[in-house]
Design an enzyme around this catalytic site. Structure first.
Site, PDB file in Angstrom:
ATOM      1  N   TYR A   1      35.857 -35.970   9.913  1.00  0.00           N
ATOM      2  CA  TYR A   1      34.873 -35.427  10.853  1.00  0.00           C
ATOM      3  C   TYR A   1      33.510 -35.216  10.212  1.00  0.00           C
ATOM      4  O   TYR A   1      32.478 -35.325  10.889  1.00  0.00           O
ATOM      5  CB  TYR A   1      35.402 -34.137  11.486  1.00  0.00           C
ATOM      6  CG  TYR A   1      36.424 -34.431  12.553  1.00  0.00           C
ATOM      7  CD1 TYR A   1      36.042 -34.765  13.845  1.00  0.00           C
ATOM      8  CD2 TYR A   1      37.783 -34.428  12.263  1.00  0.00           C
ATOM      9  CE1 TYR A   1      36.974 -35.082  14.814  1.00  0.00           C
ATOM     10  CE2 TYR A   1      38.730 -34.739  13.222  1.00  0.00           C
ATOM     11  CZ  TYR A   1      38.322 -35.064  14.499  1.00  0.00           C
ATOM     12  OH  TYR A   1      39.241 -35.394  15.455  1.00  0.00           O
TER      13      TYR A   1
ATOM     14  N   HIS B   1      35.667 -31.892  25.293  1.00  0.00           N
ATOM     15  CA  HIS B   1      36.469 -32.003  24.069  1.00  0.00           C
ATOM     16  C   HIS B   1      35.780 -31.394  22.858  1.00  0.00           C
ATOM     17  O   HIS B   1      36.089 -31.753  21.726  1.00  0.00           O
ATOM     18  CB  HIS B   1      36.804 -33.478  23.816  1.00  0.00           C
ATOM     19  CG  HIS B   1      37.576 -34.098  24.928  1.00  0.00           C
ATOM     20  ND1 HIS B   1      37.368 -35.398  25.368  1.00  0.00           N
ATOM     21  CD2 HIS B   1      38.551 -33.586  25.732  1.00  0.00           C
ATOM     22  CE1 HIS B   1      38.185 -35.648  26.380  1.00  0.00           C
ATOM     23  NE2 HIS B   1      38.904 -34.573  26.617  1.00  0.00           N
TER      24      HIS B   1
ATOM     25  N   GLY C   1      30.480 -44.972  31.583  1.00  0.00           N
ATOM     26  CA  GLY C   1      30.971 -45.303  30.248  1.00  0.00           C
ATOM     27  C   GLY C   1      32.333 -44.757  29.905  1.00  0.00           C
ATOM     28  O   GLY C   1      32.587 -44.420  28.746  1.00  0.00           O
TER      29      GLY C   1
END
Length: 227
Positions: free
Chosen positions: A53, A104, A170
């Site tokens: 990350y 998220h 998208g």
């Protein structure tokens, strides 16, 4: 002002150079999802997850909002605009979007390992190995992993239920529970879908089968003329 609700996915950020969440081979930037995007992975190998990350965050910081992100902000002059995004980048905000809900999480923040509501902005692109929260527990990315609850799902559903105009941009609409948000959109809403490969989607959607940087400005121009 009419309410415009926009659901965006990885396709809108791909044109800023950010890889879509999952490639056709099931990998994300060459990593198996199970090794970097689950609570079990974090417990098993926190160093790997943190490094993954950190690298993604560096890519996000280096990326720039594209024409699609910027076009959506124009709607704010004539509509009450709410963007719900599945993306963990901050490109909508950096383009000037005022109301963005991240389903998220967002990679530019960290969160407590024991309390997901305790979050912090990240200085630079790294969460260091010794970083801890106010409880003295490790900091992890502020990202919802597979197997975790999606705290913003119901707030997003409530927003969708009040849409006068709804657009999905998208996203393949195959990842649940996010894909189920279209079920909350009123039948009376004007609906758009923008993507080069629009899936079968229930409801009367105007389909713009183009890349986001081309299709979104087209949609925005049409909506600005309707306002």
């Amino acid at each position: 002002m009419k309410r415009v609700v926009i659901l965006t996915g990885a396709g809108i950020s791909a044109e800023s150079g950010l890889k879509t969440f999952r490639d056709a081979d099931g990998l994300w930037e060459g990593y198996n999802i199970a090794d970097v995007a689950t609570p079990e992975a974090w417990k098993r190998n926190p160093e790997l997850v943190q490094r993954f990350y950190n690298e993604r965050r560096k890519s996000v910081i280096e990326a720039q909002p594209n024409a699609a992100h910027k076009a959506l902000t124009l709607l704010q002059t004539k509509y009450n605009v709410h963007i719900i995004t599945q993306n963990i980048d901050d490109l909508h905000e950096r383009a000037g979007a005022e109301n963005v809900l991240h389903l998220h999480g967002i990679i530019t923040r960290s969160q407590s390992d024991v309390d997901s509501t305790v979050t912090y902005p990240i200085e630079g692109w790294e969460i260091g190995p010794s970083a801890v929260c106010e409880y003295g527990m490790p900091l992890r990315p502020h990202v919802v992993w597979f197997g975790e609850n999606v705290p913003n799902l119901m707030p997003a559903a409530k927003i969708c239920a009040k849409a006068d105009i709804f657009a999905v941009i998208g996203t393949s609409l195959v990842v649940y529970p996010a894909a189920g948000l279209i079920d909350y959109v009123p039948d009376t809403a004007l609906k758009y879908a923008v993507d080069p490969n629009i899936p079968q989607i229930k409801g009367n959607f105007k389909r713009i089968e183009k890349a986001a940087t081309i299709g979104v400005p087209e949609m925005v121009k049409e909506l600005m003329n309707l306002a």
